[in-house]
Structures are given as C-alpha cells and as structure tokens.
Write an enzyme that holds these catalytic residues in place. Structure first.
Site, mmCIF file in Angstrom:
data_model
loop_
_atom_site.group_PDB
_atom_site.id
_atom_site.type_symbol
_atom_site.label_atom_id
_atom_site.label_comp_id
_atom_site.label_asym_id
_atom_site.label_seq_id
_atom_site.Cartn_x
_atom_site.Cartn_y
_atom_site.Cartn_z
ATOM 1 N N HIS A 306 0.857 -1.181 0.000
ATOM 2 C CA HIS A 306 0.000 0.000 0.000
ATOM 3 C C HIS A 306 0.890 1.228 0.000
ATOM 4 O O HIS A 306 1.942 1.229 0.651
ATOM 5 C CB HIS A 306 -0.886 0.001 1.253
ATOM 6 C CG HIS A 306 -2.059 0.898 1.139
ATOM 7 N ND1 HIS A 306 -1.983 2.249 1.376
ATOM 8 C CD2 HIS A 306 -3.343 0.648 0.765
ATOM 9 C CE1 HIS A 306 -3.170 2.780 1.166
ATOM 10 N NE2 HIS A 306 -4.008 1.840 0.790
ATOM 11 N N ASP A 363 -7.989 -5.344 0.163
ATOM 12 C CA ASP A 363 -8.484 -6.210 -0.908
ATOM 13 C C ASP A 363 -8.100 -7.675 -0.735
ATOM 14 O O ASP A 363 -8.605 -8.528 -1.463
ATOM 15 C CB ASP A 363 -7.929 -5.723 -2.258
ATOM 16 C CG ASP A 363 -8.485 -4.360 -2.621
ATOM 17 O OD1 ASP A 363 -9.689 -4.169 -2.408
ATOM 18 O OD2 ASP A 363 -7.728 -3.515 -3.097
HETATM 19 N N1 ACO Z 1 4.036 -7.763 -4.678
HETATM 20 C C1 ACO Z 1 5.375 -7.778 -4.895
HETATM 21 N N2 ACO Z 1 6.163 -6.666 -4.754
HETATM 22 C C2 ACO Z 1 5.563 -5.533 -4.408
HETATM 23 C C3 ACO Z 1 4.185 -5.449 -4.161
HETATM 24 C C4 ACO Z 1 3.405 -6.617 -4.318
HETATM 25 N N3 ACO Z 1 2.089 -6.602 -4.109
HETATM 26 N N4 ACO Z 1 3.856 -4.176 -3.832
HETATM 27 C C5 ACO Z 1 4.999 -3.474 -3.852
HETATM 28 N N5 ACO Z 1 6.042 -4.281 -4.191
HETATM 29 C C6 ACO Z 1 7.455 -3.919 -4.259
HETATM 30 C C7 ACO Z 1 7.727 -2.987 -5.448
HETATM 31 O O1 ACO Z 1 8.055 -3.736 -6.601
HETATM 32 C C8 ACO Z 1 8.898 -2.183 -4.926
HETATM 33 O O2 ACO Z 1 10.051 -2.995 -4.969
HETATM 34 P P1 ACO Z 1 11.514 -2.321 -5.193
HETATM 35 O O3 ACO Z 1 11.737 -1.431 -4.009
HETATM 36 O O4 ACO Z 1 12.450 -3.488 -5.251
HETATM 37 O O5 ACO Z 1 11.447 -1.564 -6.490
HETATM 38 C C9 ACO Z 1 8.552 -1.999 -3.444
HETATM 39 O O6 ACO Z 1 7.733 -3.121 -3.100
HETATM 40 C C10 ACO Z 1 7.811 -0.703 -3.123
HETATM 41 O O7 ACO Z 1 6.631 -0.677 -3.841
HETATM 42 P P2 ACO Z 1 6.108 0.567 -4.666
HETATM 43 O O8 ACO Z 1 5.813 0.128 -6.057
HETATM 44 O O9 ACO Z 1 6.987 1.745 -4.482
HETATM 45 O O10 ACO Z 1 4.763 0.873 -3.939
HETATM 46 P P3 ACO Z 1 3.703 1.943 -4.402
HETATM 47 O O11 ACO Z 1 3.403 2.755 -3.216
HETATM 48 O O12 ACO Z 1 4.098 2.675 -5.625
HETATM 49 O O13 ACO Z 1 2.474 1.018 -4.816
HETATM 50 C C11 ACO Z 1 0.686 -0.490 -4.612
HETATM 51 C C12 ACO Z 1 1.502 0.598 -3.920
HETATM 52 C C13 ACO Z 1 0.208 0.005 -5.994
HETATM 53 C C14 ACO Z 1 -0.541 -0.760 -3.764
HETATM 54 C C15 ACO Z 1 1.552 -1.760 -4.743
HETATM 55 O O14 ACO Z 1 1.926 -2.225 -3.471
HETATM 56 C C16 ACO Z 1 0.852 -2.861 -5.513
HETATM 57 O O15 ACO Z 1 0.869 -2.857 -6.748
HETATM 58 N N6 ACO Z 1 0.168 -3.828 -4.795
HETATM 59 C C17 ACO Z 1 -0.596 -4.865 -5.449
HETATM 60 C C18 ACO Z 1 -1.923 -4.289 -5.952
HETATM 61 C C19 ACO Z 1 -2.887 -4.012 -4.812
HETATM 62 O O16 ACO Z 1 -3.092 -4.830 -3.942
HETATM 63 N N7 ACO Z 1 -3.512 -2.821 -4.875
HETATM 64 C C20 ACO Z 1 -4.518 -2.411 -3.905
HETATM 65 C C21 ACO Z 1 -4.009 -1.298 -3.045
HETATM 66 S S1 ACO Z 1 -5.183 -0.893 -1.793
HETATM 67 C C22 ACO Z 1 -6.344 -0.024 -2.607
HETATM 68 O O17 ACO Z 1 -6.131 0.665 -3.571
HETATM 69 C C23 ACO Z 1 -7.659 -0.151 -2.134
#
Ligand code: ACO
Length: 429
Positions: A306, A363
């Site tokens: 998140h 979710d």
């Molecule tokens: N699975 C694997 N790796 C992940 C995940 C995941 N679900 N989420 C983040 N990461 C990793 C990223 O690749 C990144 O790795 P790095 O540092 O090696 O490059 C690190 O964790 C940080 O993540 P960011 O992409 O910077 O996180 P951001 O804040 O941009 O994105 C998001 C948040 C979009 C929710 C992301 O965690 C994601 O895509 N999760 C899966 C989709 C999801 O569940 N979305 C619902 C969110 S809640 C809502 O909207 C109601």
C-alpha cells in the site's frame, strides 16, 4: 516546531511557511514557490505531495491507524452501520436518531432510477464490465437532475448526495442483472441499504431471495470499511474533476474509472483471480510468492502493499476476522481462504516483503467474503465503488465549499525536443 522552512537555491535563501495538521503531520507550504523562485517541485506519483487540507479521514500508515472524522475504524466496524458512517463522513457528525431516520428516508425516497434509465442499460453488451456500465450510468443520471448544474447543488446538497448514494446501488444491481440477461428487480422501501442491494441482485420477479442476516451484516461491513480513505487515486480524481466545477455525478463517475484499475480498487478482483490460478495450478502459494518477488515475472502479490500503510492495513485485519466468522456461520468453507492465509503467512516471514514493509491490504480478504455472499467476481470492484461513495461525496463537498477553491492543475518538467521547425512531408524520413 519551527513555523517556517528555509530553502537555499542558487545561493539565495527563501522562507516557506509550514502547515501542521490536527494530528501533527507537517507540510511545507510551497504554494508561493514558483512565484518567488521560478522553480517547481517534482514528485512522481505524488508520494510526498499534499494536494489539499481535509477534515474527513486520518491515516497513520506507519502505525496502521485509520479514523473517519476522528473515530477509529475498529469502533465503527463494531458498533456502527454503513449508513450511519456515510452520514458521519458526508456531514462531519454522527447522526442523532431523528437525523438518521431523515437520512435513511431520503435514501429510500431516492432509490429509484428515472424509468427512462432502463433504456440506457439496453445499449450495453451483456459481457460489458460492470465498472464501465457503472461509471457511464452515474454520469448519465446527471442528465435527469438539471439542478446539479446550477448553484442549487449547494442548497440541496443533502438531496443530491442521497440520490447518488442510493442510486449507485440500484445502478450496480441493474447492471449485474443485465449482464446475466435477468429481469431487473426494483428496490424495496422496507429494506435497509445492504439488504436492498442483495434483494435487487438475487430476487426473482415472482420470488424474493431469502436474506440471511449474517450475509447482510457482512456486506454492510464491507461497505463501511471502504467508505473513505483520504487522497487515494480515485478520491484525488474526484477532487480533480470537482475542482473544474464539474457536477457531483460527473465527478463520482470519474472516481469509478480511476478505481477500476488493478493497482487500486480492481485489486479485489485480481486477488481472487490470483487465488483461483494458484488453486488450479495445485500450488500452495510458494511458487507464486517466488514469482511475485521477481520483477521480470510481471507478477505481484495482489492485495499486498500500500502506498500509505507500512503496517497491517487495519481494514484487512477486521475483514480477515469476519471472513472466518462468516464462513462458519454460513457453514461454508472456501479453499481460497486457506490459500490466502498460507500466502499471507509465507509473505510475512519472507525478507523481500519484510524489508519493503508489504502487508495485506483491504483487498486481500474482502473478495473471499464477497464470494461467500454469492457476489460474482466481476462485481467486486463495483462493491468497492458503492462503499467508497460517501468518501467521494464528502471530498466533492470539501472542494465545492472551499472559499479559496482553485482549479487543480499540476505542472510538469518538459523532456521533449527543444524548438524545431515544421518539415514538409516530402522531406521527412
Ligand atoms: N508484490 C510484490 N512486490 C511488491 C508489491 C506486491 N504486491 N507491492 C509493492 N512491491 C514492491 C515494489 O516492486 C517495490 O520494490 P523495489 O523497491 O524493489 O522496487 C517496493 O515493493 C515498493 O513498492 P512501490 O511500487 O513503491 O509501492 P507503491 O506505493 O508505488 O504502490 C501499490 C503501492 C500500488 C498498492 C503496490 O503495493 C501494488 O501494486 N500492490 C498490489 C496491488 C494491490 O493490492 N492494490 C490495492 C491497493 S489498496 C487499494 O487501492 C484499495
């Protein structure tokens, strides 16, 4: 705390005011930065940018705290209902008995769509995604309320808000019925909000569905837990559209579009599809976790991570607990719940997820409850949209009533070609 920040640019010093929120979050107010210095700030994805001041929802992502108008989500989940919470979020206060009755009556009086709206539903293909239908139909509804386009919206905000909140549920159920080739079921005034939705989804013209109180309670909780979440992608979109002066329904329709994406509200559908895939592959989740850690695989552990929470999402904790209780009460079991729990346990002891502070979000478990209620997967994000409507309405209202409102208009750093000349077509390669 210092009430100014100092900035040094090209050997010159500038002072910038500091803003502090009621929970002591601090921000540097850069609203005069460009006029003072000629510079702008750059913040890809807005991770460090406060776009507004708001009194609706507080989140402390480090500690895993979520409060609507100051009240912890755990207390609301235990004692309140979606409609009471909607009143809290939209008006700023918990309703008295008389206010709650008035609000519920307003919702009931406005639950019917204009009858001509039925013809709009005819135009969609039966396989059309319900989120596309929902956003189109919310926008189309505004045609039936010309007062939305006038200053009357300020005077009768409660009425317009009630129309939207009530009718989003009717539109959602109608789009599901349409997608199944089933006759539309009209709302029933004697049913409360969540029960009425289940009635419109699952009753038959000649026979009403038997409503299980546990199922109704679980759905009400799902709506309540989604009711607001400060400046997420869809809410920020609603505010962006509202800032141009667009009407409430148009702004909410834009919010639905933003919510649809799998990185936002669409994640609840993506989670179930992921769990089903794992189940079909005979994986216990371990293989999937390995792939999710490898960026080249293009996979993510959906329902994890998140932008704001660097801790367990408090909504996920509540839903997980309710999942177990609901399945037990409905005497159902779901192999996907076992896979989800296994995935969660494996991720929470894996250094990749620990180092990045990735925890289950709202979710991760909500889809399992919705499956148990018989809600089809394609409707999951629609359920999120229904739940989020109070937050979108309240945020719209803040923009509408802001005496200093300006159109939202970010800037950019241009990286394209510098000035060049127009080449006639024969000279191009
Ligand atoms: N699975 C694997 N790796 C992940 C995940 C995941 N679900 N989420 C983040 N990461 C990793 C990223 O690749 C990144 O790795 P790095 O540092 O090696 O490059 C690190 O964790 C940080 O993540 P960011 O992409 O910077 O996180 P951001 O804040 O941009 O994105 C998001 C948040 C979009 C929710 C992301 O965690 C994601 O895509 N999760 C899966 C989709 C999801 O569940 N979305 C619902 C969110 S809640 C809502 O909207 C109601």
């Amino acid at each position: 705390m210092s009430d100014i920040a100092e900035l040094k640019l090209n050997g010159q010093s500038y002072t910038l005011p500091v803003v502090e929120g009621s929970e002591h979050e601090k921000a540097i107010d850069i609203s005069a930065l460009r006029s003072q210095t000629g510079w702008i700030t750059l913040d890809d994805g807005y991770g460090n940018t406060g776009s507004c001041q708001s009194s609706i929802t507080f989140i402390d992502g480090e500690k895993g705290i979520l409060r609507y108008r100051g009240i912890p989500i755990e207390e609301l989940a235990e004692h309140s209902s979606f409609i009471e919470v909607a009143h809290l979020i939209i008006t700023g206060k918990l309703p008295t008995s008389a206010e709650l009755r008035h609000f519920s009556d307003l919702l009931t009086q406005n639950e019917m769509l204009h009858e001509d709206m039925k013809f709009h539903f005819e135009g969609f293909p039966s396989h059309g995604h319900p989120m596309a239908i929902l956003s189109a139909m919310i926008n189309a509804s505004s045609c039936y309320y010309p007062a939305l386009l006038t200053t009357d919206i300020r005077n009768r905000f409660d009425l317009h808000a009630a129309r939207l909140l009530s009718q989003v549920r009717t539109i959602a159920a109608f789009s599901y019925r349409k997608s199944q080739g089933l006759p539309i079921i009209y709302p029933r005034p004697e049913y409360k909000y969540a029960a009425n939705f289940l009635h419109m989804m699952f009753s038959h013209p000649t026979r009403d569905v038997e409503l299980n109180p546990e199922a109704v309670r679980a759905l009400d909780l799902i709506f309540l837990l989604h009711a607001d979440h400060e400046q997420n992608c869809s809410t920020a979109t609603v505010r962006m559209v509202a800032s141009s002066g667009a009407n409430l329904f148009a702004s909410a329709a834009a919010g639905v579009c933003a919510l649809w994406g799998p990185l936002h509200g669409g994640a609840n559908q993506a989670v179930i599809e992921m769990l089903e895939q794992i189940h079909r592959d005979g994986d216990d989740g371990s293989r999937f976790i390995t792939q999710a850690k490898d960026k080249a695989s293009g996979r993510k552990l959906m329902g994890f991570g998140h932008r704001i929470y660097r801790n367990y999402d408090p909504r996920a904790r509540i839903i997980k607990q309710r999942c177990d209780e609901l399945l037990a009460k409905l005497k159902k079991s779901d192999p996907l719940l076992d896979i989800a729990k296994h995935l969660e346990a494996a991720a929470l002891r894996d250094p990749y997820f620990i180092e990045r502070k990735l925890y289950p979000n709202v979710d991760f478990y909500s889809g399992i409850i919705m499956r148990a209620l018989g809600i089809p997967v394609s409707m999951f994000t629609v359920m999120f949209a229904i739940g989020r409507m109070p937050g979108w309405i309240a945020n719209y209202r803040e923009v509408l009533e802001d005496p200093n409102r300006r159109i939202y208009r970010p800037r950019q750093i241009y990286t394209g070609p510098t000035q060049t000349t127009y080449a006639p077509i024969r000279e191009r390669q």
